[in-house]
Design a protein around this motif. Structure first.
Motif, mmCIF file in Angstrom:
data_model
loop_
_atom_site.group_PDB
_atom_site.id
_atom_site.type_symbol
_atom_site.label_atom_id
_atom_site.label_comp_id
_atom_site.label_asym_id
_atom_site.label_seq_id
_atom_site.Cartn_x
_atom_site.Cartn_y
_atom_site.Cartn_z
ATOM 1 N N MET A 1 0.845 -1.184 0.000
ATOM 2 C CA MET A 1 0.000 0.000 0.000
ATOM 3 C C MET A 1 0.879 1.232 0.000
ATOM 4 O O MET A 1 1.832 1.328 0.761
ATOM 5 N N GLY A 2 0.561 2.199 -0.848
ATOM 6 C CA GLY A 2 1.378 3.376 -1.023
ATOM 7 C C GLY A 2 1.182 4.370 0.098
ATOM 8 O O GLY A 2 0.373 4.214 0.984
ATOM 9 N N ALA A 3 1.953 5.441 0.027
ATOM 10 C CA ALA A 3 1.873 6.482 1.043
ATOM 11 C C ALA A 3 0.589 7.273 0.887
ATOM 12 O O ALA A 3 0.147 7.541 -0.214
ATOM 13 N N PRO A 4 -0.009 7.664 1.985
ATOM 14 C CA PRO A 4 -1.239 8.458 1.891
ATOM 15 C C PRO A 4 -0.941 9.876 1.462
ATOM 16 O O PRO A 4 0.175 10.353 1.572
ATOM 17 N N ARG A 5 -1.984 10.540 0.972
ATOM 18 C CA ARG A 5 -1.829 11.936 0.610
ATOM 19 C C ARG A 5 -1.505 12.754 1.846
ATOM 20 O O ARG A 5 -2.010 12.471 2.935
ATOM 21 N N LEU A 429 -19.537 4.523 5.955
ATOM 22 C CA LEU A 429 -18.746 5.733 5.734
ATOM 23 C C LEU A 429 -17.629 5.412 4.741
ATOM 24 O O LEU A 429 -16.851 4.470 4.961
ATOM 25 N N VAL A 430 -17.543 6.190 3.671
ATOM 26 C CA VAL A 430 -16.581 5.902 2.596
ATOM 27 C C VAL A 430 -15.229 6.523 2.896
ATOM 28 O O VAL A 430 -15.119 7.567 3.546
ATOM 29 N N ASN A 431 -14.188 5.873 2.403
ATOM 30 C CA ASN A 431 -12.822 6.373 2.540
ATOM 31 C C ASN A 431 -12.383 7.204 1.341
ATOM 32 O O ASN A 431 -11.313 7.817 1.384
ATOM 33 N N TYR A 432 -13.180 7.216 0.279
ATOM 34 C CA TYR A 432 -12.840 7.952 -0.937
ATOM 35 C C TYR A 432 -14.054 8.723 -1.425
ATOM 36 O O TYR A 432 -15.198 8.404 -1.071
ATOM 37 N N THR A 433 -13.821 9.728 -2.261
ATOM 38 C CA THR A 433 -14.915 10.503 -2.853
ATOM 39 C C THR A 433 -15.583 9.684 -3.954
ATOM 40 O O THR A 433 -15.054 8.663 -4.414
ATOM 41 N N SER A 434 -16.757 10.160 -4.392
ATOM 42 C CA SER A 434 -17.476 9.460 -5.458
ATOM 43 C C SER A 434 -16.652 9.448 -6.751
ATOM 44 O O SER A 434 -16.660 8.448 -7.494
ATOM 45 N N THR A 435 -15.930 10.531 -7.036
ATOM 46 C CA THR A 435 -15.085 10.586 -8.237
ATOM 47 C C THR A 435 -13.966 9.563 -8.165
ATOM 48 O O THR A 435 -13.675 8.858 -9.147
ATOM 49 N N GLU A 436 -13.339 9.464 -7.004
ATOM 50 C CA GLU A 436 -12.244 8.505 -6.833
ATOM 51 C C GLU A 436 -12.752 7.067 -6.932
ATOM 52 O O GLU A 436 -12.103 6.207 -7.553
ATOM 53 N N ILE A 437 -13.916 6.788 -6.330
ATOM 54 C CA ILE A 437 -14.452 5.425 -6.372
ATOM 55 C C ILE A 437 -14.822 5.043 -7.797
ATOM 56 O O ILE A 437 -14.635 3.886 -8.213
ATOM 57 N N ASN A 438 -15.336 5.997 -8.566
ATOM 58 C CA ASN A 438 -15.640 5.713 -9.969
ATOM 59 C C ASN A 438 -14.395 5.322 -10.754
ATOM 60 O O ASN A 438 -14.468 4.509 -11.684
ATOM 61 N N PHE A 448 -4.366 1.134 -6.903
ATOM 62 C CA PHE A 448 -4.844 2.461 -6.540
ATOM 63 C C PHE A 448 -3.806 3.546 -6.796
ATOM 64 O O PHE A 448 -4.122 4.624 -7.305
ATOM 65 N N GLU A 449 -2.563 3.272 -6.421
ATOM 66 C CA GLU A 449 -1.534 4.301 -6.532
ATOM 67 C C GLU A 449 -1.261 4.647 -7.985
ATOM 68 O O GLU A 449 -1.010 5.811 -8.322
ATOM 69 N N ALA A 450 -1.333 3.648 -8.849
ATOM 70 C CA ALA A 450 -1.118 3.924 -10.275
ATOM 71 C C ALA A 450 -2.285 4.704 -10.874
ATOM 72 O O ALA A 450 -2.090 5.527 -11.775
ATOM 73 N N CYS A 455 -2.750 6.147 -2.181
ATOM 74 C CA CYS A 455 -3.595 5.063 -1.663
ATOM 75 C C CYS A 455 -3.834 5.319 -0.185
ATOM 76 O O CYS A 455 -3.016 4.951 0.654
ATOM 77 N N ASP A 456 -4.951 5.994 0.108
ATOM 78 C CA ASP A 456 -5.281 6.304 1.505
ATOM 79 C C ASP A 456 -5.670 5.058 2.286
ATOM 80 O O ASP A 456 -5.381 4.933 3.462
ATOM 81 N N SER A 457 -6.368 4.138 1.625
ATOM 82 C CA SER A 457 -6.844 2.926 2.289
ATOM 83 C C SER A 457 -7.013 1.841 1.241
ATOM 84 O O SER A 457 -7.324 2.133 0.081
ATOM 85 N N ASP A 458 -6.802 0.590 1.647
ATOM 86 C CA ASP A 458 -6.961 -0.492 0.684
ATOM 87 C C ASP A 458 -8.421 -0.897 0.512
ATOM 88 O O ASP A 458 -8.745 -1.725 -0.333
ATOM 89 N N ASN A 459 -9.341 -0.314 1.313
ATOM 90 C CA ASN A 459 -10.766 -0.603 1.159
ATOM 91 C C ASN A 459 -11.544 0.692 0.988
ATOM 92 O O ASN A 459 -11.076 1.780 1.358
#
Length: 506
Positions: A1-5, A429-438, A448-450, A455-459
């Motif tokens: 898992m990559g570094a978070p923002r 509660l989601v860990n990502y925005t709707s744009t990111e999940i799309n 995710f990182e690519a 990659c804030d979270s793996d789920n």
């Protein structure tokens, strides 16, 4: 898992799986009270309600009605109770003239003061702002324009509180005004601050008078009616009883005003089965917003939080004391017929109420969108209690930010023998925005990182932030395949691992 923002790290989840849905009698053990969370986010166990009763007496002023020695109900129930009373518009003002029913309100105030004398803690959820505003502005009929209704409510809310303050003031009982919107509770810190404010008011022997802040409430941030608000308030204060006071004695199988053969319903353990057996389509009063259907919704919310809910006649508020005494008596059987002197409908609380955080996710937050998942994700979430991963997401609906609540659902194909096209799986509660999940839907977390550059979270939804709502029978009939059933049986038969004697506990 990559570094978070940078600046986007998330705190670990505090949630745990919710309890089951079996029911119990009215009196709950003080030692099994649900845990609350203080304003800093740490767990806090509520003190015994018996101690709270003695503390409230020591805080009461000399000569105050709350300082008298309690008997009657307290001697029967054996402990102090937290009671939420919801008074509807039809019990506060006349539906035609909009004149306040002073005799009824005076009896309600006397009942609340008597409950305080008996050592109980009381919260009043009161409608009536619009009705009193109509009377003050001499408007005969409630208008339909939202802005006009909100303006009338702003006029009436001041009149309502002045009326309560005057009536309670004659009995030396202090009151407080609490105005809420769903938006106030959507942030966890604000929700906890509201809970702590209620707790402080009750410990100071003050009666909080709660209403929705109609002036700023709009659309998605509205509770909709004060029945729902009273249920959420009951969950916030961890009440023992919620009384929904209306213009009938109890819930009937049909409208008793139209059908003389309508029969009273006195004990309810399964609200879903009740909806199929009774007609609750009647609307509320001309100046109110609720009806019997909204009271069933409120009862469902409150019982899920472990609150016993009572529907009874608001024209006889003194009956509240008699009902508590009757159901607290040790010789009262759970399914015994209710005598006419305490006629009401009782909804029994759940045996294992939903924990505070999950109840807040399900009922305190507005759902900003929907995530549609595949059948495998449904089984992983609902049966195996896993987190929601992007690989199982098929479609995203709505625009939402991270840490907002969303609905998780599954679209059934045409071959499924279930009439509903969409089945709700739960809320989370989601860990990502709707744009990111799309962008990441259908992908593995290693990608995710690519895709996103981070990659804030793996789920997408952590299992601690997920509340499952799909019924067990629907899950088994529609989604659990033979392969899944074999896996479940294998896990149930698997032996418990034995710790090696060479390993020592840390």
């Amino acid at each position: 898992m990559g570094a978070p923002r940078p600046g986007h790290g998330r705190a670990p989840s505090l949630g745990t799986p919710s309890g089951s849905s079996s029911s119990i009698g009215l009196r709950r053990n003080v030692s099994s009270l649900v845990t609350n969370v203080d304003k800093h986010g740490g767990p806090r166990r509520r003190r015994s309600k018996t101690n709270l009763r003695s503390n409230s007496r020591s805080l009461s002023r000399p000569g105050s009605p709350t300082g008298s020695v309690c008997s009657d109900v307290s001697s029967v129930s054996g402990k102090s109770l937290t009671i939420v009373l919801k008074l509807g518009t039809s019990s506060i003002c006349d539906p035609v003239t909009h004149m306040p029913m002073l005799a009824n309100l005076s009896m309600m105030v006397e009942t609340i003061v008597k409950l305080k004398e008996l050592g109980h803690r009381v919260v009043l959820v009161s409608s009536g702002a619009v009705g009193l505003g109509l009377r003050r502005l001499d408007i005969p009929i409630k208008p339909k324009e939202l802005a006009v209704i909100q303006a009338i409510a702003a006029v009436g809310q001041g009149r309502l509180m002045a009326l309560y303050d005057d009536l309670f003031g004659h009995l030396a009982q202090p009151v407080a005004q609490v105005l809420l919107t769903r938006n106030d509770l959507s942030q966890r810190t604000q929700y906890l601050n509201a809970c702590n404010t209620f707790e402080a008011l009750l410990e100071m022997s003050v009666v909080p008078i709660v209403n929705e802040n109609d002036t700023v409430s709009l659309g998605e941030i509205r509770f909709g009616d004060n029945d729902t608000l009273s249920a959420i308030t009951a969950g916030m204060v961890h009440a023992d009883y919620l009384f929904l006071l209306t213009d009938v004695d109890c819930l009937y199988t049909d409208n008793p005003r139209r059908n003389a053969n309508a029969k009273p319903v006195t004990n309810v353990t399964d609200i879903k089965a009740l909806r199929e057996a009774v007609d609750v389509s009647s609307a509320g009063s001309a100046v109110g917003t609720g009806g019997m259907a909204t009271k069933l919704i409120a009862a469902e919310l409150a019982t899920a939080a472990g609150v016993t809910t009572i529907i009874t006649n608001g024209a006889m508020p003194q009956r509240v004391v008699d009902i508590i005494e009757y159901f607290s008596a040790p010789d009262t059987l759970p399914d015994a017929p209710v005598p006419s002197s305490v006629l009401c409908t009782r909804f029994t609380a759940k045996l294992r109420p939903m924990i505070d955080r999950k109840w807040w996710i399900l009922h305190g937050m507005y759902c900003a969108g929907t995530i549609y998942v595949d059948a495998g994700a449904v089984v992983a979430l609902a049966r195996f209690k896993k987190s929601l991963f992007a690989a199982g997401i098929r479609r995203v609906e709505g625009v939402f930010s991270s840490n907002q609540a969303v609905r998780v659902a599954r679209v059934l194909n045409a071959m499924t023998p279930i009439r509903s096209e969409v089945i709700e799986i739960g809320h989370g509660l989601v860990n990502y925005t709707s744009t990111e999940i799309n962008r990441i839907r259908g992908c593995h977390s290693s990608e995710f990182e690519a895709i996103l550059g981070y990659c804030d979270s793996d789920n997408v939804i952590n299992r601690g932030n997920m509340v499952i709502t799909i019924p067990e029978n629907v899950l088994d009939d529609v989604f659990i395949t033979r392969m899944h059933k074999n896996k479940i049986r294998a896990e149930q038969r698997a032996p418990v691992p034995v710790q090696s004697p060479n390993l020592q506990a840390i």
